[in-house]
Design a protein around this motif. Structure first.
Motif, short mmCIF file in Angstrom:
data_model
loop_
_atom_site.label_atom_id
_atom_site.label_comp_id
_atom_site.label_asym_id
_atom_site.label_seq_id
_atom_site.Cartn_x
_atom_site.Cartn_y
_atom_site.Cartn_z
N ALA A 18 39.43 25.47 47.71
CA ALA A 18 40.54 26.21 48.31
C ALA A 18 41.71 26.36 47.34
CB ALA A 18 40.99 25.53 49.59
N THR A 19 41.94 25.31 46.53
CA THR A 19 43.08 25.36 45.60
C THR A 19 42.85 26.43 44.55
OG1 THR A 19 42.91 22.98 45.81
CG2 THR A 19 44.61 23.81 44.31
N GLN A 20 41.63 26.45 44.01
CA GLN A 20 41.34 27.46 42.98
C GLN A 20 41.42 28.87 43.58
OE1 GLN A 20 37.64 26.84 40.94
NE2 GLN A 20 37.96 28.58 39.56
N TRP A 21 40.94 29.00 44.81
CA TRP A 21 41.01 30.31 45.48
C TRP A 21 42.47 30.74 45.59
CZ3 TRP A 21 37.68 34.12 46.94
CH2 TRP A 21 38.21 35.13 47.75
N GLN A 22 43.28 29.81 46.08
CA GLN A 22 44.72 30.12 46.24
C GLN A 22 45.33 30.58 44.92
OE1 GLN A 22 46.85 30.06 48.74
NE2 GLN A 22 45.35 29.54 50.29
N ARG A 23 44.95 29.86 43.84
CA ARG A 23 45.53 30.13 42.54
C ARG A 23 45.05 31.48 41.99
NH1 ARG A 23 44.21 25.37 40.14
NH2 ARG A 23 42.48 26.36 39.06
N GLN A 24 43.77 31.79 42.20
CA GLN A 24 43.19 32.94 41.50
C GLN A 24 43.03 34.19 42.34
OE1 GLN A 24 39.98 30.79 39.09
NE2 GLN A 24 40.60 32.59 37.88
N ALA A 25 43.23 34.08 43.64
CA ALA A 25 43.03 35.26 44.50
C ALA A 25 43.84 36.45 43.97
CB ALA A 25 43.42 34.93 45.94
N ILE A 26 44.97 36.15 43.36
CA ILE A 26 45.85 37.18 42.82
C ILE A 26 45.16 37.97 41.69
CG2 ILE A 26 47.01 35.70 41.13
CD1 ILE A 26 49.64 36.99 42.11
N ASP A 27 44.19 37.33 41.01
CA ASP A 27 43.43 38.03 39.96
C ASP A 27 42.27 38.84 40.55
OD1 ASP A 27 44.97 36.74 38.05
OD2 ASP A 27 43.59 35.02 37.99
N TRP A 28 41.89 38.50 41.76
CA TRP A 28 40.67 39.08 42.32
C TRP A 28 40.93 40.16 43.38
CZ3 TRP A 28 38.88 33.38 43.33
CH2 TRP A 28 38.48 32.83 42.11
N LEU A 29 42.04 40.01 44.07
CA LEU A 29 42.34 40.93 45.18
C LEU A 29 43.73 41.53 44.96
CD1 LEU A 29 41.04 38.66 48.07
CD2 LEU A 29 40.06 40.86 47.39
N PRO A 30 44.00 42.72 45.51
CA PRO A 30 45.32 43.33 45.30
C PRO A 30 46.43 42.39 45.77
CG PRO A 30 43.85 44.85 46.43
CD PRO A 30 43.14 43.54 46.38
N SER A 31 47.40 42.15 44.90
CA SER A 31 48.52 41.28 45.25
C SER A 31 49.59 42.14 45.92
CB SER A 31 49.10 40.66 43.98
OG SER A 31 49.67 41.71 43.19
N PRO A 32 50.58 41.53 46.57
CA PRO A 32 51.68 42.33 47.11
C PRO A 32 52.33 43.18 46.01
CG PRO A 32 51.78 40.10 47.98
CD PRO A 32 50.69 40.10 46.95
N GLY A 33 52.38 42.63 44.78
CA GLY A 33 52.96 43.39 43.65
C GLY A 33 52.12 44.62 43.32
N GLN B 272 40.31 47.59 39.72
CA GLN B 272 39.24 46.61 39.97
C GLN B 272 39.56 45.74 41.18
OE1 GLN B 272 36.11 45.87 38.11
NE2 GLN B 272 35.89 44.92 40.13
N ARG B 273 40.82 45.31 41.31
CA ARG B 273 41.16 44.45 42.46
C ARG B 273 41.04 45.22 43.78
NH1 ARG B 273 44.58 42.33 38.42
NH2 ARG B 273 46.35 43.68 38.89
N TYR B 274 41.45 46.48 43.78
CA TYR B 274 41.26 47.30 44.99
C TYR B 274 39.77 47.45 45.29
CZ TYR B 274 46.03 48.95 46.01
OH TYR B 274 47.35 49.04 46.40
N LEU B 275 39.01 47.68 44.22
CA LEU B 275 37.55 47.82 44.40
C LEU B 275 36.98 46.54 45.02
CD1 LEU B 275 35.23 49.23 41.58
CD2 LEU B 275 34.49 47.38 43.05
N ASN B 276 37.38 45.39 44.49
CA ASN B 276 36.89 44.11 45.03
C ASN B 276 37.20 43.99 46.52
OD1 ASN B 276 36.11 43.37 42.47
ND2 ASN B 276 37.79 41.94 42.11
N PHE B 277 38.41 44.39 46.87
CA PHE B 277 38.80 44.27 48.28
C PHE B 277 37.94 45.17 49.17
CE2 PHE B 277 41.30 45.92 51.86
CZ PHE B 277 41.49 44.74 52.55
N HIS B 278 37.86 46.45 48.81
CA HIS B 278 37.15 47.39 49.69
C HIS B 278 35.65 47.11 49.71
CE1 HIS B 278 40.42 49.97 51.04
NE2 HIS B 278 41.00 49.56 49.93
N PHE B 279 35.12 46.68 48.58
CA PHE B 279 33.70 46.35 48.54
C PHE B 279 33.43 45.18 49.49
CE2 PHE B 279 29.97 44.20 46.86
CZ PHE B 279 29.12 45.23 46.52
#
Ligand code: BYC
Length: 474
Positions: free
Chosen positions: A417-432, A286-293
């Motif tokens: 911006a703070t919430q984005w920073q905190r949650q981007a890891i749930d929405w977009l592929p993380s380095p992990g 899903q996170r990869y999908l979010n990114f490419h979409f």
């Protein structure tokens, strides 16, 4: 319309009848071959690949399959058959005969469209250059190379137009197409998505599903062009493009099938346990999908664009399936809904339809892309999990247009911006996530074998079995 393969440059445009053009293109040809050697699929010099090659530009029976070394692939110039007495279907010149030559007053806009389209083709080859080293099977490797050679051919398609119709500046643009490099800090490719890396096969399948689908919609719009050579060129490109999207659709279906099989076998949807089984958990997909979409959303340009209005009203670029739309094909006074940010919220407002053509094409794309996601969910449903894959909101993670001014989550809520920073890891592929996916990318090249993280396809290419030697390394 059969293609003349006795020429140095295969073509169905009677290139031999225009010596100056033939010479100019024969001069560009070795530059292209050099670029392919430098930037095309890595380490494939002696590799024979079971590829299809166009033998005619007719819709039925146009392709021939055989082993080819990619640097010997017969890249050429293939236009779809001319429609007799074709008329321009939209804009100020609606009803006039389609142009066979570039109208002087539209020259620079037309060149810009052709260059932008042309630039994406070598860019994608550059992005996919190293994927062959980590292929999940010979079948997939062959599909990757098929996409690569055809993107190379699509570059030829645009370079032909530049050489044939734009004189010296067309030739200079054709050279520049071989000079820009995907992701290069000093001389990058023109559009954002084509400077993103495609480091693994999950990204590749997402790219061919979403980004190649932008190609489909852009090519359909250009196939409506009043400039007939562009319309005919793009119509034939669409024939080839369908297979690229199939690779994305079926590749992702196979990854999801494998993951779902593991979910059922292990009785879990816990990502950590599934990762331990060597499959890609659905939240990562899903996170990869979010990114490419979202990166592909940006490829449609700004939501309100005077460029788009000009391209349309001057007859250069139409809408998706223009002829099937029932309206005046002029759009004067018509409106179309677009999103705006007002008082910290997304609101829908009516914009002049002419200026909202990028947004309209984006919406056409979304309908098409969502249909495939629904098909993937049928595989997911069978496992009994309540998880579903979902297209993010079209305003999510935008870099182009007014929506780029805010942080917008996958549901379409504006966040700070703070919430984005905190949650981007749930929405977009993380380095992990990326490291995990990279860790799965071994190289599987025994005929009939498939990597653990992807199911085999239901059938092979050109009626061959799955254990057919689609690529020979010699
Ligand atoms: N990245 O007025 P706007 C394919 C720029 S994919 C960076 O909205 P316009 C394929 C824009 O240039 C299909 N910059 O622009 C797929 C403009 O810059 P300037 C490719 C961007 O012109 C897979 C400014 O922002 N074909 O075939 O209406 C593998 C204002 O924007 C981007 C085409 O795209 C971006 N994403 O819309 C292989 C068709 N977006 O002038 C192949 C031809 C916009 O202010 N191109 N900008 O410096 C077009 O129709 C239009 O150029 C676009 C942009 C729809 C892309």
């Amino acid at each position: 319309m059969s293609i003349d393969y006795n020429q140095k440059i295969p073509n169905n445009v009677d290139l031999a009848g225009d010596r100056a053009l033939q010479r100019a293109l024969e001069h560009w040809q070795p530059e292209f071959v050099k670029w392919w050697g430098d930037m095309g699929p890595a380490g494939t010099r002696d590799t024979d690949v079971y590829l299809r090659t166009a033998v005619s530009a007719e819709p039925k029976g146009w392709a021939h399959y055989d082993y080819v070394k990619m640097h010997d692939y017969r890249w050429g110039i293939f236009l779809a058959p001319a429609e007799t007495d074709r008329l321009i279907g939209f804009g100020a010149h609606k009803g006039e005969p389609a142009w066979q030559e570039v109208p002087g007053e539209y020259r620079s806009n037309l060149r810009r469209l052709i260059v932008t389209q042309g630039d994406t083709e070598p860019a994608s080859v550059e992005q996919q250059r190293h994927l062959g080293l980590t292929c999940p099977s010979l079948y997939d490797l062959r599909n990757l190379f098929q996409v690569n050679v055809e993107e190379g051919r699509h570059l030829w398609a645009m370079v032909y137009l530049l050489h044939a119709h734009f004189g010296r500046d067309g030739r200079e643009e054709a050279e520049a197409l071989l000079e820009r490099r995907s992701g290069d800090a000093d001389n990058p490719r023109i559009l954002g998505a084509f400077n993103e890396p495609t480091p693994d096969w999950l990204s590749f399948f997402m790219f061919t599903y979403f980004t190649d689908r932008d190609g489909k919609f852009q090519l359909y719009s250009l196939a409506e062009s009043g400039f007939d050579p562009l319309a005919r060129t793009t119509r034939f490109m669409l024939t080839e493009e369908a297979h690229h999207m199939f690779i994305g659709q079926s590749g992702l279906a196979r990854i999801i099938t494998r993951t779902c099989d593991a979910m059922v076998a292990c009785g879990t949807d816990d990502p950590a346990r599934l990762r331990a089984e060597g499959v890609i958990d659905l939240p990562t997909i899903q996170r990869y999908l979010n990114f490419h979409f979202s990166v592909t959303m940006d490829l449609f340009g700004a939501d309100v664009s005077s460029n788009a209005a000009t391209f349309y009203s001057t007859g250069l670029k139409g809408r998706f399936n223009e002829a099937r739309i029932e309206d005046d094909h002029l759009l004067n006074g018509a409106t179309y809904p677009v999103l705006e940010i007002r008082d910290g919220r997304l609101v829908t407002v009516d914009a002049p339809a002419l200026n909202a053509l990028n947004e309209r094409l984006r919406d056409d794309f979304i309908k098409d892309a969502v249909a495939g996601i629904t098909r993937w969910n049928r595989i997911v449903e069978k496992t009994g999990t309540s998880m579903r894959l979902k297209a993010p909101h079209k305003a999510f993670n935008r870099r182009i247009g007014p929506l780029a001014a805010a942080h917008i989550d996958p549901e379409g809520n504006i966040v700070d911006a703070t919430q984005w920073q905190r949650q981007a890891i749930d929405w977009l592929p993380s380095p992990g996530d990326r490291a995990f996916v990279a860790s799965l990318m071994g190289r599987v090249v025994e005929p009939g074998r498939f990597a653990n993280w992807i199911a085999p396809p239901p059938r092979g290419i050109d009626n061959h079995p799955l254990d057919f030697t689609y690529v020979r390394f010699n």
